[in-house]
Design an enzyme around this catalytic site. Sequence first.
Site, PDB file in Angstrom:
ATOM      1  CB  CYS A 214       3.055 -12.856  15.125  1.00  0.00           C
ATOM      2  SG  CYS A 214       1.041 -12.233  15.284  1.00  0.00           S
ATOM      3  CD  GLU A 215      -0.386 -12.064  22.039  1.00  0.00           C
ATOM      4  OE1 GLU A 215      -1.880 -12.084  21.987  1.00  0.00           O
ATOM      5  OE2 GLU A 215       0.599 -12.130  23.152  1.00  0.00           O
ATOM      6  CG  HIS A 216      -2.969 -12.686  17.061  1.00  0.00           C
ATOM      7  ND1 HIS A 216      -2.981 -11.441  16.487  1.00  0.00           N
ATOM      8  CD2 HIS A 216      -3.449 -12.896  18.094  1.00  0.00           C
ATOM      9  CE1 HIS A 216      -3.699 -10.414  17.774  1.00  0.00           C
ATOM     10  NE2 HIS A 216      -3.274 -11.719  18.689  1.00  0.00           N
ATOM     11  CG  HIS A 217      -0.776 -15.944  12.470  1.00  0.00           C
ATOM     12  ND1 HIS A 217      -1.152 -14.721  13.024  1.00  0.00           N
ATOM     13  CD2 HIS A 217      -1.402 -16.272  12.234  1.00  0.00           C
ATOM     14  CE1 HIS A 217      -2.109 -14.184  12.569  1.00  0.00           C
ATOM     15  NE2 HIS A 217      -2.913 -15.344  11.430  1.00  0.00           N
ATOM     16  CD  GLN A 255       4.158  -2.106  15.199  1.00  0.00           C
ATOM     17  OE1 GLN A 255       4.587  -2.886  14.246  1.00  0.00           O
ATOM     18  NE2 GLN A 255       4.229  -1.227  15.210  1.00  0.00           N
ATOM     19  CG  HIS A 283       3.287  -7.551  12.038  1.00  0.00           C
ATOM     20  ND1 HIS A 283       3.384  -7.525  13.060  1.00  0.00           N
ATOM     21  CD2 HIS A 283       3.573  -5.971  12.110  1.00  0.00           C
ATOM     22  CE1 HIS A 283       3.174  -6.170  14.245  1.00  0.00           C
ATOM     23  NE2 HIS A 283       3.516  -5.677  13.245  1.00  0.00           N
ATOM     24  CB  CYS A 285       1.233 -13.190  10.214  1.00  0.00           C
ATOM     25  SG  CYS A 285       1.260 -11.374  11.619  1.00  0.00           S
TER      26      CYS A 285
END
Length: 324
Positions: A214-217, A255, A283, A285
Amino acid sequence: MSFTRQLSEMSASELNDAIDDTNFPQAHILSRGRNNSVCSTSSTSGTSSLADRQQNQTEEATAIAGTPVEEVAPAPALVPVAGNQRPRLILKTNGSSPDSDGTQPKTPMTPRTSTTPGHEKCTFHHDLELDHKPPTREALLPDMARSYRLLLGGLGENPDRQGLIKTPERAAKAMLYFTKGYDQSLEDVLNGAVFDEDHDEMVVVKDIEMFSMCEHHLVPFYGKVSIGYLPCNKILGLSKLARIVEIFSRRLQVQERLTKQIAVAVTQAVQPAGVAVVVEGVHMCMVMRGVQKINSKTVTSTMLGVFRDDPKTREEFLNLVNSK
């Protein structure tokens, strides 16, 4: 610049815009017997009618704008096909071929260029996903290891204790592996495994394992990918579908974008009449932080061409994917 790198630079909305659906038969001309309708080439009169309509559109635009005919961009047209092929999917490329090389984009994707002081010998200034990388990714290891060491210290740990002495180097190597898709290209992965075959029925490979970050977390998400396509007398080696999944999943991802990138890559590989991709992911996250919903799953899909336009074809694909 390779086509794969272009995909990695596209946002989800740009990827949607990259699909030229005018090259697909629409739902109202489709029948269940794909061999008799979708696969067949348009008649001469039908082709002439399409050309006449395009010419009329061009002349009307010229009359309204008062510009010469040669300056008016022609309307999108079906790609000529021979034999009993279906119309093929064509991607919009803003006037340049996806396979062109040796030229830089007209508009730089990042502010750095080869004329920026200290970057005279650098050649990687137009990749949004990995803005500036050295000649080999292994050269990133020392800096990454130092960063992980600082992170451990910031957490209040002692990076010099026995269990953590080599952790920064191990973590750096692991992150390079998790994101190895940045170094892979579609052309290298296909390796010529595109074959001429008189086959125009659906091909489905389902439940392909997928692991991504995940590029956010920067935590993992994982799941399975199912891919289907309708060939136009070209088929792809089955293992190559799984390798295409690897190219784009082994990156920092969301995704939604991953699903679209896989579909566009299959399209570029064999120019089928349609592509369908369904991704089901879990996920971390959402599982080990935040709302902590351990049973939640995220399902995304991309339907292109016949799969988008014909409900029966889409239903057939989804039934095959959901069958045990």
